[in-house]
Design a protein around this motif. Sequence first.
Motif, PDB file in Angstrom:
ATOM      1  N   PHE A 127       0.824  -1.221   0.000  1.00  0.00           N
ATOM      2  CA  PHE A 127       0.000   0.000   0.000  1.00  0.00           C
ATOM      3  C   PHE A 127       0.854   1.266   0.000  1.00  0.00           C
ATOM      4  CE2 PHE A 127      -3.697  -2.418   2.121  1.00  0.00           C
ATOM      5  CZ  PHE A 127      -4.359  -2.529   0.912  1.00  0.00           C
ATOM      6  N   VAL A 128       1.948   1.234   0.760  1.00  0.00           N
ATOM      7  CA  VAL A 128       2.694   2.481   0.934  1.00  0.00           C
ATOM      8  C   VAL A 128       3.788   2.654  -0.126  1.00  0.00           C
ATOM      9  CG1 VAL A 128       4.516   1.791   2.555  1.00  0.00           C
ATOM     10  CG2 VAL A 128       3.466   4.020   2.767  1.00  0.00           C
ATOM     11  N   ARG A 129       4.295   1.557  -0.667  1.00  0.00           N
ATOM     12  CA  ARG A 129       5.399   1.690  -1.622  1.00  0.00           C
ATOM     13  C   ARG A 129       4.991   1.448  -3.067  1.00  0.00           C
ATOM     14  NH1 ARG A 129      10.041   2.130   1.705  1.00  0.00           N
ATOM     15  NH2 ARG A 129       9.769   1.017   3.663  1.00  0.00           N
ATOM     16  N   VAL A 130       3.957   0.653  -3.298  1.00  0.00           N
ATOM     17  CA  VAL A 130       3.587   0.313  -4.681  1.00  0.00           C
ATOM     18  C   VAL A 130       2.422   1.176  -5.176  1.00  0.00           C
ATOM     19  CG1 VAL A 130       2.822  -1.557  -6.201  1.00  0.00           C
ATOM     20  CG2 VAL A 130       4.388  -2.046  -4.314  1.00  0.00           C
ATOM     21  N   GLN A 145      -1.468   8.684  -2.022  1.00  0.00           N
ATOM     22  CA  GLN A 145      -0.968   8.202  -0.732  1.00  0.00           C
ATOM     23  C   GLN A 145      -1.450   6.770  -0.530  1.00  0.00           C
ATOM     24  OE1 GLN A 145      -1.002  10.298   2.829  1.00  0.00           O
ATOM     25  NE2 GLN A 145      -1.112  12.325   1.940  1.00  0.00           N
ATOM     26  N   SER A 146      -0.877   6.117   0.462  1.00  0.00           N
ATOM     27  CA  SER A 146      -1.352   4.778   0.801  1.00  0.00           C
ATOM     28  C   SER A 146      -2.849   4.866   1.131  1.00  0.00           C
ATOM     29  CB  SER A 146      -0.585   4.284   2.021  1.00  0.00           C
ATOM     30  OG  SER A 146      -1.321   3.291   2.674  1.00  0.00           O
ATOM     31  N   PRO A 147      -3.669   3.933   0.639  1.00  0.00           N
ATOM     32  CA  PRO A 147      -5.095   3.998   0.985  1.00  0.00           C
ATOM     33  C   PRO A 147      -5.324   3.924   2.493  1.00  0.00           C
ATOM     34  CG  PRO A 147      -4.559   1.967  -0.200  1.00  0.00           C
ATOM     35  CD  PRO A 147      -3.354   2.834  -0.257  1.00  0.00           C
ATOM     36  N   LEU A 148      -4.354   3.384   3.210  1.00  0.00           N
ATOM     37  CA  LEU A 148      -4.497   3.295   4.666  1.00  0.00           C
ATOM     38  C   LEU A 148      -4.370   4.665   5.324  1.00  0.00           C
ATOM     39  CD1 LEU A 148      -2.275   0.168   5.329  1.00  0.00           C
ATOM     40  CD2 LEU A 148      -4.752   0.256   5.232  1.00  0.00           C
ATOM     41  N   ALA A 149      -3.868   5.655   4.559  1.00  0.00           N
ATOM     42  CA  ALA A 149      -3.659   6.985   5.137  1.00  0.00           C
ATOM     43  C   ALA A 149      -4.931   7.822   5.086  1.00  0.00           C
ATOM     44  CB  ALA A 149      -2.544   7.704   4.393  1.00  0.00           C
TER      45      ALA A 149
END
Lengths: 290, 421
Positions: A127-130, A145-149
Amino acid sequence: MIGKFLERSTYFLFTVPAIILYTLFFAYAVIVGIQYSFTDWNGISSSYNYVGFSNYVELWNNPNFRDSLLVTGKYAVMLVAGVMSLSLILALSLNSLKKLQTFTKSIYFVPAIISAVTISLIWDQIFVRVIPPIGQALNIMELFQSPLAHPKYALFAVVIVNIWQAVALPTLIFIAGLQSVPSELYEAGRIDGASTFNRFRYITFPFLIPTITVNMVLAIKSGITSFDYAYTLTGGGPIKSTNVIGIMIYNDAFQNLKFAMANAESVILFIVIAVLSFIQIKLTRKGGVH
Amino acid sequence: MKRTAKLSVTAMLLMSIILTACGKEDAAENGNASKSDVVKIEFFQQQGEEAIQNAYHEIIADFTKENPNIVINMNTVPDPVKVLTSRFATNDIPPLFTDFPTQLQFKEKVKNGYIENLSDQPFIKDVNEKYLDMTAADDGGYYSLPYARNYMAVYYNIDLFEQNNVNIPTTYAEFIEACKLFQSKGITPLYLPLKDVGHIFQATNIAFAPGGVEEMVKVANGEGQVEGNQVFLEFAKKLKELTQYANKDAFGVSAQMMQEAFANGQAAMIISGSYGRGNIKLANPNLKFGAFPLPNDTVDTTTALSGVNASLSISAKAKPEEKEAALTFLKYIARPEVAQKWSDLSGEPSIIKGTTYGDQYLQPILDFIDNGRVHDWMSSTLQSAIVTELYSTTQGYLINNETPEQYLKNIDETIKLNAVK
């Protein structure tokens, strides 16, 4: 006399080890948990007072608890829908494979043997790098951004990770259900001119109902009691958007030193699961081939 | 009949196996223990940073050479604070553990008699008095061996500062000037880990709102509010301003990822805890970096967040031989030469007398802490339930782009909702 007694008690004796273990590790824990929910114990202090229903009253007035129940509900609905539909499609596809069926089935089962924490850590990196570079390349603002953000997408992202692992077991159960359908019924259906959909609707589906019940109960339970994916991926954030009830219970007990309150939350969760399971079993008991 | 009898016997055997399985194992273990004099103790160590774990491993290995009859098994788990609390709740307290003696939770454990009083131990006198005083329990006693101090500061990339002729900022205005300059040159000025917003919130609140923690304590006690508080308003504005100079993916970045990015030269500055130093060094041993306190409007109003790091304690519920073994370890680890080795390996500034900090670039921040204004971590004065809930409130402010006024209102609400009556 002794013979009769032995004959009567034998089968009961076989159940005794299970009853003892169940009572020790489950029933006792539940009773003690309920007892603590009526106290003001903070988890550390050596004494506590009984405070009646005040923890429950406080929970009723706590917006965080209501939000958490809502998040858990959304999570469970998305998980159940995702797992049930995907695993049924997978089972139907895998069951119709002519070659390498066992090999393909084992590949699809691999996620089930990896621990949830490991899977979460891998997906967190994805999520954060790809995702952000892909988002930037395609100029999709939401994926910068990462969807988790993002509070809007975080819950969905966590559910995707959960589904990725959770489809394996229901798929296998569905395949077992599919293999129990006698092939002559399909043959008869074909001769009578039934379409593919009708063959599924009137032959496959009734045979699958018992497995649907099992999978559904498992999925609902795992959705409502979910903890590990959300905790590892987001810790309940951002802004509590993934703060499922399991995380709230854990934090209240071991971080916020509101142990009794956490027990009250657990008791409510227990009641919710019991009611849902009861309704679900009642609804699916009718119909189907058992 | 015969079949029934056989079945009955099998069922009873099954039951007896289950009921006796645990007992057998215990008996075997006790037997082994009595044969040798080796005492095995668990050391529950809370700091998961690789460099700190490595330092403890080395020290334990040295200790075992000197004390072959004591085996110390270090146990470091994710989310250690909660795991330790759960072990206290279930009366499964590790004989030797690290904890945070200035925090309210620790004081609660002391009050309930779970932790051994170490006040009379000779090694207590080896601790820097300034930090030792911070760890006194409500009864005035010392229940842990404070081993290191920690701080939150701005770590800066020395090469990037030199190449761009940027001086160390001493005021907030200079800090923002430096950020603007780096940004104009295409360098990320500040790498923020807003997924783990907690320590950023604590560091910025203490830096930009002197006396802010005390104001929040008043709110928790029902004696005031931060809404409309000018100092808090300034803090809220500055916190938001910092995000303008941060990495674009700040909300998805964890503290560990921030340390990696800084180690790889991806940003000029980070706001980090002292615990990050070891990891940065591990990721890039050649990186030249220093630290300065996050500046407020003037040098005089600049306050650094600094406190006592995880300290070593002994369970009062441990067996006598376990207590003895744990005490032997504490006596060993308090020796200046051992503390120095630990400090060099972990990167943590030791507070055992006779040790020095082997990093000329970080010495200035320690000097500032020794002589300037400092404030302890929030959990020493505010209930941890409130502190952690404020992290979420802060995330909401930054992600949802709320107004500073709304943020202050939300802070009040969060505190009131989570204050344990």
